[in-house]
Scaffold this motif. Structure first.
Motif, PDB file in Angstrom:
ATOM      1  N   HIS A 113     -10.276   2.021   2.251  1.00 40.51           N
ATOM      2  CA  HIS A 113      -9.316   2.806   2.398  1.00 40.51           C
ATOM      3  C   HIS A 113      -7.984   3.952   1.366  1.00 40.51           C
ATOM      4  O   HIS A 113      -8.180   4.817   1.807  1.00 40.51           O
ATOM      5  CB  HIS A 113      -8.287   1.642   3.244  1.00 40.51           C
ATOM      6  CG  HIS A 113      -8.219   1.330   4.064  1.00 40.51           C
ATOM      7  ND1 HIS A 113      -6.866   0.789   5.016  1.00 40.51           N
ATOM      8  CD2 HIS A 113      -9.444   0.810   4.984  1.00 40.51           C
ATOM      9  CE1 HIS A 113      -7.281   0.191   6.228  1.00 40.51           C
ATOM     10  NE2 HIS A 113      -8.648   0.459   6.454  1.00 40.51           N
ATOM     11  N   THR A 114      -8.547   3.570   0.146  1.00 39.51           N
ATOM     12  CA  THR A 114      -7.771   4.381  -0.848  1.00 39.51           C
ATOM     13  C   THR A 114      -8.374   5.526  -0.825  1.00 39.51           C
ATOM     14  O   THR A 114     -10.192   5.745  -0.747  1.00 39.51           O
ATOM     15  CB  THR A 114      -7.760   3.856  -2.234  1.00 39.51           C
ATOM     16  OG1 THR A 114      -7.496   2.294  -1.810  1.00 39.51           O
ATOM     17  CG2 THR A 114      -7.792   4.440  -2.722  1.00 39.51           C
ATOM     18  N   VAL A 165      -4.586   7.636   6.541  1.00 40.44           N
ATOM     19  CA  VAL A 165      -3.923   6.235   7.062  1.00 40.44           C
ATOM     20  C   VAL A 165      -4.532   6.800   8.321  1.00 40.44           C
ATOM     21  O   VAL A 165      -5.008   5.904   9.081  1.00 40.44           O
ATOM     22  CB  VAL A 165      -2.516   6.153   6.454  1.00 40.44           C
ATOM     23  CG1 VAL A 165      -1.300   7.609   6.628  1.00 40.44           C
ATOM     24  CG2 VAL A 165      -1.916   4.984   7.113  1.00 40.44           C
ATOM     25  N   GLU A 187      -4.072   7.596   1.462  1.00 43.11           N
ATOM     26  CA  GLU A 187      -3.387   6.587   0.568  1.00 43.11           C
ATOM     27  C   GLU A 187      -4.269   6.642  -0.681  1.00 43.11           C
ATOM     28  O   GLU A 187      -5.154   7.051  -1.229  1.00 43.11           O
ATOM     29  CB  GLU A 187      -4.447   4.914   1.489  1.00 43.11           C
ATOM     30  CG  GLU A 187      -3.933   4.872   2.820  1.00 43.11           C
ATOM     31  CD  GLU A 187      -4.885   3.245   3.817  1.00 43.11           C
ATOM     32  OE1 GLU A 187      -4.858   2.295   3.049  1.00 43.11           O
ATOM     33  OE2 GLU A 187      -4.712   3.682   5.138  1.00 43.11           O
ATOM     34  N   CYS A 214      -4.636   0.537  -1.387  1.00 43.68           N
ATOM     35  CA  CYS A 214      -4.729  -0.170  -0.724  1.00 43.68           C
ATOM     36  C   CYS A 214      -6.113  -0.938  -1.027  1.00 43.68           C
ATOM     37  O   CYS A 214      -6.650  -0.535  -1.025  1.00 43.68           O
ATOM     38  CB  CYS A 214      -4.778   0.400   0.878  1.00 43.68           C
ATOM     39  SG  CYS A 214      -5.243  -1.026   1.803  1.00 43.68           S
ATOM     40  N   TRP A 254       0.812  -1.735  -0.082  1.00 46.02           N
ATOM     41  CA  TRP A 254      -0.181   0.082  -0.012  1.00 46.02           C
ATOM     42  C   TRP A 254       1.184   1.120   0.372  1.00 46.02           C
ATOM     43  O   TRP A 254       2.005   1.594   0.139  1.00 46.02           O
ATOM     44  CB  TRP A 254      -0.972   0.060   1.220  1.00 46.02           C
ATOM     45  CG  TRP A 254      -0.315  -0.254   2.538  1.00 46.02           C
ATOM     46  CD1 TRP A 254      -0.217  -1.068   3.040  1.00 46.02           C
ATOM     47  CD2 TRP A 254       0.116   0.672   3.583  1.00 46.02           C
ATOM     48  NE1 TRP A 254       0.241  -1.258   4.691  1.00 46.02           N
ATOM     49  CE2 TRP A 254       0.171   0.691   4.596  1.00 46.02           C
ATOM     50  CE3 TRP A 254      -0.827   2.318   3.369  1.00 46.02           C
ATOM     51  CZ2 TRP A 254       0.162   0.967   5.757  1.00 46.02           C
ATOM     52  CZ3 TRP A 254       0.195   2.966   4.479  1.00 46.02           C
ATOM     53  CH2 TRP A 254       0.649   2.208   6.007  1.00 46.02           C
TER      54      TRP A 254
END
Length: 276
Positions: free
Chosen positions: A213-214, A218, A205, A208, A197
């Motif tokens: 998450h993307t 983070v 991020e 990921c 990642w």
């Protein structure tokens, strides 16, 4: 049973216990040595993958900087005439799998032309940090992730435009960073559960495989995992390292914490960096 026999039996029992203890200690030491060797091999393998991905992404931006530098020298692009606008449209069509827009900005931070998205023409971009840096240094600059005027998150690469010695603004592309990251990171598989990642300098991020998450910070994604926050803080200082952290392993409906072994290093992009 006489006293001598009892002493001999006790001595034998003691020897057996001592021998068993020594054997257990030897097996433990051998196991620990084998485990350490396996972890070292894993870290070495992960570092090789990380360096290869970092080099690939760095080369990607070097290539695009060269392409935009070539465009910046064309009179049609410098003058932003109809021929130049047509060239920019054709360029976008030829590279739309990798870029989301192409833009010509003047020396005051005003958009002269962009495609697609004509509604952004005339807008002032000087509130954006990477634009302030470009206007100050007049050198190529890669942005952190930001929300474009067209309404999507992107990473921009700006290359200055000059007419002789006179600074005339920039030509820029917004990179489809998710497509870029997937190209270099999605293929990385470490063992059965290992993956890669990547975060930008501000902690977003960029890629990921963990759902949701993307595109997010983070620090928000991993707020419940202090060991990840410690690692991420070091990553955002542009450092390299080897560490472990605790994260959830999801198997069906069961969620259990596991220790993950990780390596991290920066991806150098002009005046900024990402971290993998």
């Amino acid at each position: 049973m006489n006293k001598a026999s009892l002493i001999n039996r006790r001595s034998l029992l003691l020897l057996i216990i001592v021998f068993a203890g020594i054997c257990a200690l030897v097996f433990y030491l051998l196991y620990e040595k084998a485990k350490d060797a396996a972890v070292n091999r894993l870290d070495d393998e992960q570092m090789i993958h990380a360096r290869q991905a970092a080099r690939g992404i760095e080369d990607y931006f070097v290539t695009w900087t060269g392409i935009l530098t070539s465009l910046s020298k064309m009179n049609e692009i410098i003058n932003v005439n109809e021929a130049g606008k047509h060239q920019m449209k054709l360029f976008y069509d030829a590279h739309k799998e990798q870029i989301r827009s192409i833009t010509r900005m003047n020396e005051h931070g005003i958009i002269l032309f962009t495609f697609p998205g004509r509604g952004a023409i005339g807008r002032n971009l000087t509130h954006q940090t990477h634009i302030q840096e470009l206007l100050k240094t007049r050198k190529p600059v890669v942005s952190d992730v930001f929300r474009t005027l067209q309404g999507f998150d992107a990473v921009a690469l700006h290359v200055p435009v000059f007419n002789g010695p006179q600074f005339k603004g920039s030509i820029a592309v917004t990179i489809n960073f998710q497509s870029l990251a997937k190209r270099y990171l999605e293929i990385i598989k470490i063992g059965k559960t290992g993956y890669a990642w990547i975060v930008s300098r501000d902690g977003t991020e960029l890629y990921c495989p963990v759902p949701g998450h993307t595109g997010n910070s983070v620090f928000a994604n991993c707020k419940d995992f202090p060991s990840i926050i410690v690692m991420a803080t070091d990553m955002l200082k542009g450092r390299s390292g080897i560490t472990t952290y605790t994260f959830d392993k999801i198997s069906g409906t069961a969620v259990t914490p596991v220790v993950k072994h990780a390596v991290y290093l920066p991806i150098k992009l002009g005046s900024t960096f990402w971290s993998i």
